[in-house]
Each structure stands twice: as C-alpha cells, then as structure tokens.
Enzyme design. Structure first.
Site, PDB file in Angstrom:
ATOM      1  N   GLY A 279       0.795  -0.696  -0.078  1.00  0.00           N
ATOM      2  CA  GLY A 279      -0.231  -0.140   0.225  1.00  0.00           C
ATOM      3  C   GLY A 279       0.982   1.111  -0.338  1.00  0.00           C
ATOM      4  O   GLY A 279       0.368   1.846   0.474  1.00  0.00           O
TER       5      GLY A 279
ATOM      6  N   LYS B 283      -9.682  -4.722  12.439  1.00  0.00           N
ATOM      7  CA  LYS B 283      -8.291  -4.975  12.638  1.00  0.00           C
ATOM      8  C   LYS B 283      -7.508  -5.918  13.918  1.00  0.00           C
ATOM      9  O   LYS B 283      -7.055  -6.746  13.776  1.00  0.00           O
ATOM     10  CB  LYS B 283      -8.006  -3.245  13.267  1.00  0.00           C
ATOM     11  CG  LYS B 283      -8.052  -2.436  11.923  1.00  0.00           C
ATOM     12  CD  LYS B 283      -7.890  -1.025  12.021  1.00  0.00           C
ATOM     13  CE  LYS B 283      -7.696  -0.362  11.129  1.00  0.00           C
ATOM     14  NZ  LYS B 283      -7.413   1.426  10.971  1.00  0.00           N
TER      15      LYS B 283
ATOM     16  N   LYS C 181       5.958 -11.294 -13.784  1.00  0.00           N
ATOM     17  CA  LYS C 181       6.265 -12.790 -12.566  1.00  0.00           C
ATOM     18  C   LYS C 181       7.153 -11.883 -11.408  1.00  0.00           C
ATOM     19  O   LYS C 181       7.841 -10.188 -11.944  1.00  0.00           O
ATOM     20  CB  LYS C 181       7.782 -12.744 -13.354  1.00  0.00           C
ATOM     21  CG  LYS C 181       9.082 -13.873 -12.597  1.00  0.00           C
ATOM     22  CD  LYS C 181       9.161 -14.491 -13.521  1.00  0.00           C
ATOM     23  CE  LYS C 181      10.624 -14.944 -12.868  1.00  0.00           C
ATOM     24  NZ  LYS C 181      11.889 -15.849 -14.157  1.00  0.00           N
TER      25      LYS C 181
ATOM     26  N   ARG D 108       0.682  -4.125  -8.281  1.00  0.00           N
ATOM     27  CA  ARG D 108       0.052  -4.984 -10.151  1.00  0.00           C
ATOM     28  C   ARG D 108       1.191  -4.443 -10.343  1.00  0.00           C
ATOM     29  O   ARG D 108       0.539  -3.282 -11.208  1.00  0.00           O
ATOM     30  CB  ARG D 108      -1.364  -5.560  -9.723  1.00  0.00           C
ATOM     31  CG  ARG D 108      -1.561  -5.893  -8.564  1.00  0.00           C
ATOM     32  CD  ARG D 108      -2.850  -6.483  -9.267  1.00  0.00           C
ATOM     33  NE  ARG D 108      -3.373  -6.882 -10.169  1.00  0.00           N
ATOM     34  CZ  ARG D 108      -4.287  -7.888 -10.108  1.00  0.00           C
ATOM     35  NH1 ARG D 108      -5.933  -7.381  -9.379  1.00  0.00           N
ATOM     36  NH2 ARG D 108      -4.556  -8.154 -11.100  1.00  0.00           N
TER      37      ARG D 108
ATOM     38  N   GLY E  16       1.538   5.190   2.951  1.00  0.00           N
ATOM     39  CA  GLY E  16       2.333   4.160   2.795  1.00  0.00           C
ATOM     40  C   GLY E  16       3.528   5.027   1.750  1.00  0.00           C
ATOM     41  O   GLY E  16       4.470   4.609   2.396  1.00  0.00           O
TER      42      GLY E  16
ATOM     43  N   THR F 230       1.537   3.644  -2.377  1.00  0.00           N
ATOM     44  CA  THR F 230       0.637   5.039  -2.745  1.00  0.00           C
ATOM     45  C   THR F 230       0.068   5.725  -1.997  1.00  0.00           C
ATOM     46  O   THR F 230      -0.489   6.874  -2.374  1.00  0.00           O
ATOM     47  CB  THR F 230       0.502   4.722  -4.376  1.00  0.00           C
ATOM     48  OG1 THR F 230      -0.574   4.234  -4.262  1.00  0.00           O
ATOM     49  CG2 THR F 230       1.472   4.018  -4.685  1.00  0.00           C
TER      50      THR F 230
END
Length: 306
Positions: A11, A132, A44, A36, A17, A13
């Site tokens: 995370g 959480k 890969k 991703r 983060g 961005t």
C-alpha cells in the site's frame, strides 16, 4: 536487528504508505514496494530497490498471488501493510504468506489509528476497529512477530479543519466542539507517522509490542487546540459545545463519510480513547524510545492556514 533493515511496504501510494516509503529510504534501509503491473495479468515478481519514492520504482506482484507474495516476502526483513480500511480483511493473505516464508522479523498490520484493543468507539468506526483486532489475533495465533502501530489522530483528518464537517480549512468565526472539549487527544502528521514507523521497524524494543505515538506537544484537549488557533488569527471564536447525546444522534442520521468522521471525533474527544496507561509488558511509548526525533507540532501545523 541489523542496522540496515530490508523493508517491504504494502500500500505504498496511499496517504500513509507513501510517507513510510519515503522515511524508510531516507533512513537508508533497502526499501521495496509491491504493486500490480496491470489488472489483467499477474507479472513475474521482480525485486527493485525504491531509491526514490517519486521514481515509482516498485516490486511487481499481487497479494492475491500467493506464490509471488511469498517470493517477495522471503527477500525482506520487515513487512509493513498500509492498506486502506476496505482491504483490512485481505491481510489474511499476507499473514499466510509471511507464515509460509518463515523469515520475517516483524510485521506491521494496517492499523495507524487508535489502539483497537483499547477503545469505546461507536459504529461505523467500531466495525473497522473490530476487523483490525481480528487481524491482530490471527497474527498472534500464527506466531508471527509483530508491532502494532497506534498513532491516533492524523492532522489531515482532525486539524486541517479543526474537525469541522464540510469545510477544508479551520474556522474563523465559530467552532463546534464535541463534549466539553477537555479530553486529551493525540495528534500527528502523516509524515511523522512514516518517520516513527520506520524507527520502530528497525528497533528490537518494539518487537511483539503495541507502539503508541502520543507526542507531548501534540497531546492536547480540543479546547487547547482551538486556543492555539485563536492566538494565531488574533480572534476569539464562538465555541459551540455539542453534548454526547446530540453527537450520537448526528452519527446515526449522517451518511458516509460524515458519520465515520463524527464517530472518529467522538471516540477521541468524548470517549477519551487516547487516554490510557501504558502496560510495559505489551506496550511502548514512541516519545520515550525516541525523544530526540523532531516532529511537527500541532502549533506548527496550523501555521499553514493563517
């Protein structure tokens, strides 16, 4: 832990983060991110050092691809998850991958708020805190080494508008205050969350502890916060105190995101969820571990709005 700690930020961005990534790089740690490449094909995985967060250099992979996630995790020491609240439950996949990898020295599940084991929050916030807390229990059951980061209230949520709804700047005429305004709250900038998170990541004293960030100059009642603002603008605001029963009614009739924000404010400003005693057996206080860290005070933060 070694002086250089290999840190993977999930995370990278988001609102928190990106500050963790920057703080980690600045501290000299080999820093990695996992994203991703596209939504169609899972590539890969390739490990790439994030020399500069602005360069967008990243570790390619997907938390939904167990094999690639395990492969990435095997190459780092610490995993920090800064995923948003809608992805909290997805951390079970991260826990499974960390368990299989078997090499992680510390995992930070995505919390970055009030202590989810110490709160009296109302819905819709309560549900998020309970999710959480469930992740905490899964981490412990899996025997994964951890640090739970409790940084309380972001200035971006609470201070940029003095917790007033439907405005993006602090008020200059009147201010609505939940309760009597005399309950202590803990405030911190998102950038400082990054700094303290990375400090804790490379420190064995935070292992299997909840890491609490309640900085002395930012541990304030809301009346104290308003007084700081009044001094800056040279004007006394009309203070309108909203009793708890009225706040609860507002939460019930409001839609998202206002109901969520009101419940967050209520948790800290009325229920006092940032006020508690530290248990040395399971807790550490950030300021006691790192008294020399220069952090942004609430007083300094408010200067940008004058």
């Amino acid at each position: 832990m070694a002086e250089e700690t290999k840190i993977l930020v999930l995370g990278p961005t988001g609102a928190i983060g990106r500050h963790i990534v920057w703080a980690s790089v600045k501290a000299g740690h080999p820093t990695f991110t996992l994203v991703r490449k596209n939504a169609v094909a899972i590539p890969k995985p390739t490990l790439i050092t994030a020399a500069n967060p602005e360069s967008k250099e990243q570790l390619l992979g997907d938390i939904n691809d167990h094999a690639s996630l395990v492969k990435a995790i095997k190459q780092v020491d610490v995993v920090i998850c800064a995923a948003g609240r809608l992805l909290i439950e997805d951390q079970v996949k991260i826990i499974a991958a960390i368990k299989e990898a078997g090499n992680v020295k510390k995992f930070f599940p995505s919390e970055f708020g009030l202590d989810v084991d110490r709160h009296d929050a109302l819905e819709p916030v309560r549900e998020v805190f309970e999710e959480k807390a469930k992740i905490r229990r899964l981490v412990e059951e899996a025997g994964i080494p951890y640090t739970y980061l409790c940084c309380h209230a972001f200035t971006g949520y609470f201070m940029r508008n003095l917790s007033q709804l439907d405005t993006t700047v602090p008020p200059r005429d009147k201010v609505y205050i939940q309760g009597d305004g005399n309950v202590k709250g803990a405030y911190i900038t998102e950038a400082d969350v990054g700094t303290y998170t990375v400090k804790a990541a490379a420190d064995s004293r935070t292992l299997n502890k909840a890491f609490h960030i309640r900085l002395p100059k930012n541990y304030l009642t809301f009346n104290e916060v308003v007084s700081l603002w009044e001094k800056k603008i040279g004007k006394t605001l009309e203070r309108i105190y909203v009793p708890e029963e009225k706040v609860i009614e507002q939460i019930k009739v409001s839609s998202f995101p206002n109901n969520y924000l009101l419940a967050l404010y209520h948790s800290q400003q009325i229920r006092g969820d940032a006020v508690y005693e530290i248990d040395p057996a399971k807790d550490v206080e950030a300021y006691e571990l790192y008294p020399d860290v220069k952090y942004t005070t609430v007083d300094e933060y408010l200067n940008q709005f004058v």
